[in-house]
Design an enzyme around this catalytic site. Structure first.
Site, short mmCIF file in Angstrom:
data_model
loop_
_atom_site.label_atom_id
_atom_site.label_comp_id
_atom_site.label_asym_id
_atom_site.label_seq_id
_atom_site.Cartn_x
_atom_site.Cartn_y
_atom_site.Cartn_z
N LYS A 33 0.82 -1.21 0.00
CA LYS A 33 0.00 0.00 0.00
C LYS A 33 0.85 1.25 0.00
O LYS A 33 0.44 2.27 -0.54
CB LYS A 33 -0.96 0.00 1.19
CG LYS A 33 -2.06 -1.03 1.04
CD LYS A 33 -3.37 -0.57 1.65
CE LYS A 33 -4.47 -1.55 1.31
NZ LYS A 33 -5.69 -1.39 2.10
N LYS A 35 -10.44 -4.74 -5.35
CA LYS A 35 -11.36 -3.69 -5.79
C LYS A 35 -10.65 -2.59 -6.58
O LYS A 35 -11.28 -1.85 -7.31
CB LYS A 35 -12.14 -3.11 -4.61
CG LYS A 35 -11.38 -2.99 -3.31
CD LYS A 35 -12.31 -2.99 -2.10
CE LYS A 35 -11.55 -3.28 -0.81
NZ LYS A 35 -12.34 -3.63 0.34
N LYS A 67 -3.90 -10.88 -6.92
CA LYS A 67 -5.11 -11.10 -6.12
C LYS A 67 -6.27 -10.29 -6.70
O LYS A 67 -6.07 -9.16 -7.15
CB LYS A 67 -4.80 -10.62 -4.70
CG LYS A 67 -5.83 -10.97 -3.67
CD LYS A 67 -5.49 -10.34 -2.33
CE LYS A 67 -5.81 -8.86 -2.31
NZ LYS A 67 -5.86 -8.24 -1.00
#
Ligand code: TYM
Length: 333
Positions: free
Chosen positions: A117, A202, A199
């Protein structure tokens, strides 16, 4: 004395940072529903975690409510489990501060999700993003959870939670139950339909199926799913990641085993296989989508669920927090 066996506890949560995905359904929510009869379950909408990256306030508020409607539509029963919004129980932030003082900088630096992130949001690497796993540890430990049903990507955070709990118990005596990750056999890591090396997430809407997607959108995404240049519907994660991912999704959606699914599509090409997976997912999601839409029209009901959930959650959480505050040496209020 009454011989009452204490039910084991479960805690888990999902960030309302986007719409719920097929990945979070198969990796987490499906197990939440399966466990609610046998365990004392606490399920949370972790809005405090969501603000570790910048959110649009109106969207965040709307998504938190939608997520509650979707939890219920997936089969979570507010009579059986506690459903609540994280920011409604201030004990999470309070315990998080304390646990942060028992967590090493080095441990947090090693967290995979933080590394990823902080690359994705390189212009906004906040202290909150760094200490995110401490808040997650507080979530879990406040409820003395035995099990934490999550997808594979959260295993590392649950292990860190155990380490923090063990360290605290070592200094102050038995305080926290040591939690364990509960990860499904099928669907622990649903991969992107567009890029099966990654993965499903969203942040990649074309490779990602959302619980609220319309049937034609779901079917389009599956028909476009990346596979390989062979013809065989065979599970081989190394060489056929796309097909293997689709097989996993098919099995998680239908309850069939890999062998059964391979046999079903033996001799058939991807032109038959991909739409069949799409169909299975459409049928799985249809009742959930319809029920979630209905519930979104009943704001008063949703409000009663999260209010009641917050009260029950706070009562449980406060017991642990008071104990911890006493142990570390705070003056009683
Ligand atoms: P989050 O919000 O990213 O994801 C929610 C849950 O869905 C699982 N998941 C997946 N499983 C399989 N395949 C995928 N492609 C996939 N994508 C997501 C995740 O593993 C997770 O179980 N840190 C957590 C939220 C959290 C939490 C907690 C979880 C905060 N506090 C306490 C458990 C207990 C997170 O970011 O999940």
């Amino acid at each position: 004395m009454e011989n009452q066996v204490q039910k084991k506890r479960i805690f888990s949560g999902i960030q309302p940072s986007g719409e719920l995905t097929l990945g979070s359904y198969m990796g987490a929510i499906k197990n939440w529903v399966a466990l609610q009869d046998e365990y004392e379950c606490v399920y949370c909408i972790v809005d405090m975690h969501a603000i570790t990256v910048r959110q649009n306030p109106a969207d965040l508020r709307r998504r938190a409510l939608e997520q509650l409607a979707q939890y219920i539509a997936c089969g979570l029963d507010p009579q059986k489990c506690i459903l609540f919004i994280q920011s409604h129980a201030p004990q999470h932030a309070e315990l998080s501060w304390i646990l942060g003082c028992y967590t090493q900088f080095g441990e947090l630096s090693r967290m995979t999700q933080f590394k990823q992130k902080s690359q994705q949001h390189a212009d906004n690497i906040t202290a909150g993003l760094f200490t995110y796993p401490v808040l997650m540890a507080a979530d879990i430990l406040l409820y003395q959870a035995d099990l934490v049903p999550v997808g594979e990507d959260q295993r590392q955070h649950v292990e860190l939670t155990r380490d923090i709990a063990q360290r605290f118990n070592g200094v102050y005596g038995e305080t926290f139950v040591l939690p364990e990750a509960f990860i499904p056999k099928m669907g622990a890591r649903v991969m992107s339909l567009g890029n099966p090396e990654n993965k499903m997430s969203k942040s990649d809407p074309e490779g990602c199926v959302f619980i609220m997607d319309q049937p034609e959108v779901i079917q389009r995404k599956f028909k476009r799913a990346v596979t390989d240049s062979e013809m065989a519907v065979k599970f081989d994660k190394e060489n056929k990641p796309g097909v293997s991912n689709l097989l996993t999704i098919y099995c998680a959606a239908t309850g069939k085993t890999l062998e059964e699914a391979e046999a079903e599509f033996a001799g058939q090409g991807y032109g038959v296989f991909k739409p069949a997976v799409g169909e299975a997912v459409i049928e799985l999601m249809r009742p959930i989508r319809e029920e979630a839409q209905r519930l979104m029209g009943d704001k008063a009901y949703l409000e009663s669920v999260y209010r009641d959930g917050a009260q029950r959650a706070q009562r449980m959480a406060q017991k642990t927090l008071s104990k911890v505050q006493r142990k570390v040496g705070f003056v009683a209020r």
